[in-house]
Structure formats: C-alpha cells, structure tokens
Design a protein around this motif. Structure first.
Motif, PDB file in Angstrom:
ATOM      1  N   SER A  97       0.811  -1.209   0.000  1.00 60.40           N
ATOM      2  CA  SER A  97       0.000   0.000   0.000  1.00 60.40           C
ATOM      3  C   SER A  97       0.845   1.260   0.000  1.00 60.40           C
ATOM      4  O   SER A  97       0.348   2.335  -0.285  1.00 60.40           O
ATOM      5  N   GLU A  98       2.149   1.131   0.334  1.00 60.00           N
ATOM      6  CA  GLU A  98       3.002   2.303   0.328  1.00 60.00           C
ATOM      7  C   GLU A  98       3.429   2.697  -1.088  1.00 60.00           C
ATOM      8  O   GLU A  98       3.913   3.786  -1.316  1.00 60.00           O
ATOM      9  N   CYS A  99       3.299   1.782  -2.069  1.00 57.62           N
ATOM     10  CA  CYS A  99       3.741   2.046  -3.432  1.00 57.62           C
ATOM     11  C   CYS A  99       2.598   2.696  -4.201  1.00 57.62           C
ATOM     12  O   CYS A  99       1.773   2.013  -4.792  1.00 57.62           O
ATOM     13  N   LEU A 100       2.488   4.023  -4.165  1.00 55.23           N
ATOM     14  CA  LEU A 100       1.329   4.742  -4.675  1.00 55.23           C
ATOM     15  C   LEU A 100       1.634   5.522  -5.945  1.00 55.23           C
ATOM     16  O   LEU A 100       0.830   6.329  -6.367  1.00 55.23           O
ATOM     17  N   SER A 101       2.770   5.296  -6.549  1.00 51.91           N
ATOM     18  CA  SER A 101       3.165   6.049  -7.722  1.00 51.91           C
ATOM     19  C   SER A 101       3.608   5.091  -8.819  1.00 51.91           C
ATOM     20  O   SER A 101       3.989   3.952  -8.547  1.00 51.91           O
ATOM     21  N   SER A 102       3.524   5.564 -10.061  1.00 51.61           N
ATOM     22  CA  SER A 102       4.006   4.781 -11.192  1.00 51.61           C
ATOM     23  C   SER A 102       5.087   5.562 -11.924  1.00 51.61           C
ATOM     24  O   SER A 102       4.944   6.763 -12.156  1.00 51.61           O
ATOM     25  N   LEU A 103       6.162   4.874 -12.283  1.00 51.03           N
ATOM     26  CA  LEU A 103       7.209   5.485 -13.081  1.00 51.03           C
ATOM     27  C   LEU A 103       6.841   5.350 -14.548  1.00 51.03           C
ATOM     28  O   LEU A 103       6.535   4.250 -15.026  1.00 51.03           O
ATOM     29  N   ILE A 104       6.855   6.463 -15.281  1.00 56.15           N
ATOM     30  CA  ILE A 104       6.566   6.473 -16.708  1.00 56.15           C
ATOM     31  C   ILE A 104       7.873   6.734 -17.455  1.00 56.15           C
ATOM     32  O   ILE A 104       8.598   7.678 -17.135  1.00 56.15           O
ATOM     33  N   ILE A 105       8.163   5.902 -18.445  1.00 54.32           N
ATOM     34  CA  ILE A 105       9.365   6.070 -19.251  1.00 54.32           C
ATOM     35  C   ILE A 105       8.962   6.288 -20.703  1.00 54.32           C
ATOM     36  O   ILE A 105       8.084   5.602 -21.220  1.00 54.32           O
ATOM     37  N   SER A 106       9.574   7.277 -21.331  1.00 50.67           N
ATOM     38  CA  SER A 106       9.274   7.598 -22.724  1.00 50.67           C
ATOM     39  C   SER A 106      10.572   7.827 -23.494  1.00 50.67           C
ATOM     40  O   SER A 106      11.393   8.658 -23.084  1.00 50.67           O
ATOM     41  N   PRO A 107      10.765   7.077 -24.592  1.00 54.13           N
ATOM     42  CA  PRO A 107       9.889   6.055 -25.153  1.00 54.13           C
ATOM     43  C   PRO A 107       9.794   4.830 -24.240  1.00 54.13           C
ATOM     44  O   PRO A 107      10.718   4.548 -23.479  1.00 54.13           O
ATOM     45  N   ASN A 108       8.661   4.129 -24.346  1.00 55.92           N
ATOM     46  CA  ASN A 108       8.374   3.001 -23.469  1.00 55.92           C
ATOM     47  C   ASN A 108       9.108   1.755 -23.942  1.00 55.92           C
ATOM     48  O   ASN A 108       8.555   0.883 -24.610  1.00 55.92           O
ATOM     49  N   ARG A 109      10.372   1.690 -23.601  1.00 52.51           N
ATOM     50  CA  ARG A 109      11.189   0.508 -23.877  1.00 52.51           C
ATOM     51  C   ARG A 109      12.331   0.459 -22.876  1.00 52.51           C
ATOM     52  O   ARG A 109      12.640   1.459 -22.226  1.00 52.51           O
ATOM     53  N   SER A 110      12.935  -0.701 -22.762  1.00 50.84           N
ATOM     54  CA  SER A 110      13.979  -0.863 -21.752  1.00 50.84           C
ATOM     55  C   SER A 110      15.382  -0.880 -22.338  1.00 50.84           C
ATOM     56  O   SER A 110      16.355  -0.845 -21.584  1.00 50.84           O
ATOM     57  N   GLN A 111      15.508  -0.947 -23.667  1.00 51.05           N
ATOM     58  CA  GLN A 111      16.825  -0.944 -24.294  1.00 51.05           C
ATOM     59  C   GLN A 111      17.026   0.327 -25.120  1.00 51.05           C
ATOM     60  O   GLN A 111      16.115   0.771 -25.824  1.00 51.05           O
ATOM     61  N   PHE A 112      18.227   0.883 -25.032  1.00 55.74           N
ATOM     62  CA  PHE A 112      18.543   2.119 -25.744  1.00 55.74           C
ATOM     63  C   PHE A 112      19.969   2.052 -26.269  1.00 55.74           C
ATOM     64  O   PHE A 112      20.833   1.384 -25.687  1.00 55.74           O
ATOM     65  N   PHE A 113      20.198   2.773 -27.360  1.00 51.88           N
ATOM     66  CA  PHE A 113      21.559   3.018 -27.802  1.00 51.88           C
ATOM     67  C   PHE A 113      22.130   4.200 -27.009  1.00 51.88           C
ATOM     68  O   PHE A 113      21.380   5.018 -26.465  1.00 51.88           O
ATOM     69  N   GLN A 114      23.434   4.291 -26.964  1.00 52.96           N
ATOM     70  CA  GLN A 114      24.062   5.428 -26.321  1.00 52.96           C
ATOM     71  C   GLN A 114      23.685   6.724 -27.045  1.00 52.96           C
ATOM     72  O   GLN A 114      23.467   6.748 -28.244  1.00 52.96           O
ATOM     73  N   TYR A 115      23.582   7.786 -26.269  1.00 54.64           N
ATOM     74  CA  TYR A 115      23.278   9.149 -26.722  1.00 54.64           C
ATOM     75  C   TYR A 115      21.797   9.359 -27.063  1.00 54.64           C
ATOM     76  O   TYR A 115      21.429  10.438 -27.522  1.00 54.64           O
ATOM     77  N   GLU A 116      20.948   8.377 -26.805  1.00 60.51           N
ATOM     78  CA  GLU A 116      19.520   8.601 -27.004  1.00 60.51           C
ATOM     79  C   GLU A 116      18.959   9.389 -25.821  1.00 60.51           C
ATOM     80  O   GLU A 116      19.466   9.310 -24.698  1.00 60.51           O
ATOM     81  N   SER A 117      17.891  10.136 -26.061  1.00 58.52           N
ATOM     82  CA  SER A 117      17.257  10.925 -25.012  1.00 58.52           C
ATOM     83  C   SER A 117      16.076  10.146 -24.433  1.00 58.52           C
ATOM     84  O   SER A 117      15.246   9.614 -25.175  1.00 58.52           O
TER      85      SER A 117
END
Length: 243
Positions: free
Chosen positions: A5-25
C-alpha cells in the motif's frame, strides 16, 4: 499488505522501452495518485551508485527528468517520496553494441497488440531478423519486427532478436498484466547487479518496499546481508577488547 500500500506512484518512461543506444534521449516522470509534491526520481546503476535526478545525471524539465543515456546509465529507476514511498521500478539497458530490441518496459495489458522491433545502427543489406523467447527461436521476420496481435500471460518472458550481419540484442522481459490485476509493476528479474544496502538507517518498511520493486532475488540477498551484519556486530560486541 501494508508494504504494497506504500507504493502509490508509477514510473513512466518515454519512449516506453527498456533498451537504448548510447546518446539517445529518455524522459522519466512520476505518475502519482493524489498530491505529487515531494516525489523524485532515483536510480541504482550497474556501477553501484544510488543517486537522484539532477545530481550527477539527468535534468529536470517541468515534471520530467530528461537524460541522454550512456552505457554507465544502465540500471534500475524508480520514483520515491520524501516519506519513503516507492513506485514500480524500470530496468534500463543502454547498449553499446549495434543491435537492440524495442519492447515495452512497462507491463502490457492482456489482450492488447504488441510489436517488438529489432533496431540497429547503420543500414544493413537486409532486414531479416530472428526473434527469441527465453532463449529459443520463435519466429523469423523479413521486416525486422514481430507483432503479437493479442498478448496473453503465456507471452511473458525474456525476448531478444538477432540480425544475421550485426548480431544479437540483449534480452528484455515483457510482462503481461491481467485486466483485473492491481496496477503494481515489477522490474525485470533478469537484472543482475546486486547492490549494497543504500542506507542502513532506512526503515524496515521502506527497505522491503524498495526491494520489492527491485526483485525478489535482491530481497533475499539483502536479508542475508543484514543477518551477517548483525551477527558480526554482536560477535564484535561480545568479544574482549584488544589490548
């Protein structure tokens, strides 16, 4: 439970993916139920550093934290309030190789369509790509992407792709949530770094909630570390002082 019940927030990541190349924003923000004041973005990287957005990484831009990623930015990211409440956690993998897999970092609702895209640096002569799930070849596509029309619980797992010329991407876990489930997200259990305990003064509820959103493996590891720490402290306290 009290800890959940203490976890009341959600982390949003954009773009919605977990892998990135270097220097991407990448943009990270906290979607908070109720009053959003007092929430900030934290991370624990593969280099073993725990820190906040705006310290040695990221720039605040309105309600988001913007980061131009490098390989040392790979790690676990989450939102945390001043009172110690935590959001879900998201794993970010910044790859210095030529191939990554674009797959959702956040859980996908059962029944929705999902497209996995094999992305590469440069312009290869062909776009034929092999897609793998849990280490096994499941499909070969000629356009470099694979679509699952309606995801189900059986589609959960570790996905990767391999280009015949450029090689294979890292693995990323896709999580599928039932429409009746609570919107409680958990990170990729394949994330391997085992950090030291960030703050020994952290309360038990904050520690358990933090570990809960990182991974069950880290929870067990840290419990053992705490037991070892207490045992050594007790042994040192009970032993006669050196003269």
């Amino acid at each position: 439970s009290r800890f959940l019940s203490e976890c009341l927030s959600s982390l949003i990541i954009s773009p919605n993916r977990s892998q990135f190349f270097q220097y991407e924003s990448v943009s990270l923000s906290c979607d908070v139920q109720g009053n959003s004041s007092g929430w900030g973005l934290k991370r624990f990287t593969v280099t073993g550093r725990l820190s906040d957005c705006g310290t040695d990484w990221g720039k605040h831009q309105r309600s988001a934290c913007i980061i131009t990623v490098m390989s040392f930015d790979s790690g676990v990211y989450w939102c945390e309030s001043w009172s110690g409440k935590h959001s879900n956690a998201v794993n970010m993998n910044v790859h210095d190789g030529p191939v990554i897999l674009e797959s959702p970092a956040l859980p996908v609702t059962e029944g929705l369509s999902v497209t996995l895209n094999c992305r590469y640096q440069g312009t290869p002569s062909n776009h034929t790509v092999d897609f793998y799930k849990d280490g096994s070849l499941i499909r070969t596509e000629t356009k470099g992407e694979m679509t699952i029309p309606a995801v189900s619980q059986s589609d959960q797992g570790l996905f990767s792709c391999r280009h015949p010329e450029l090689g294979r991407s890292p693995e990323s876990r896709m999580t599928v949530t039932d429409t009746n489930q609570l919107s409680m997200f958990f990170p990729d259990p394949a994330f391997t770094p085992t950090p030291a305990i960030p703050e020994m003064s952290m309360s038990l509820s904050r520690l358990l909630c933090s570990l809960l959103v990182v991974s069950p493996y880290l929870l067990v590891t840290t419990v053992l570390m705490l037991k070892c720490y207490r045992y050594r402290s007790r042994a040192k306290r009970d032993s006669p002082s050196a003269t």
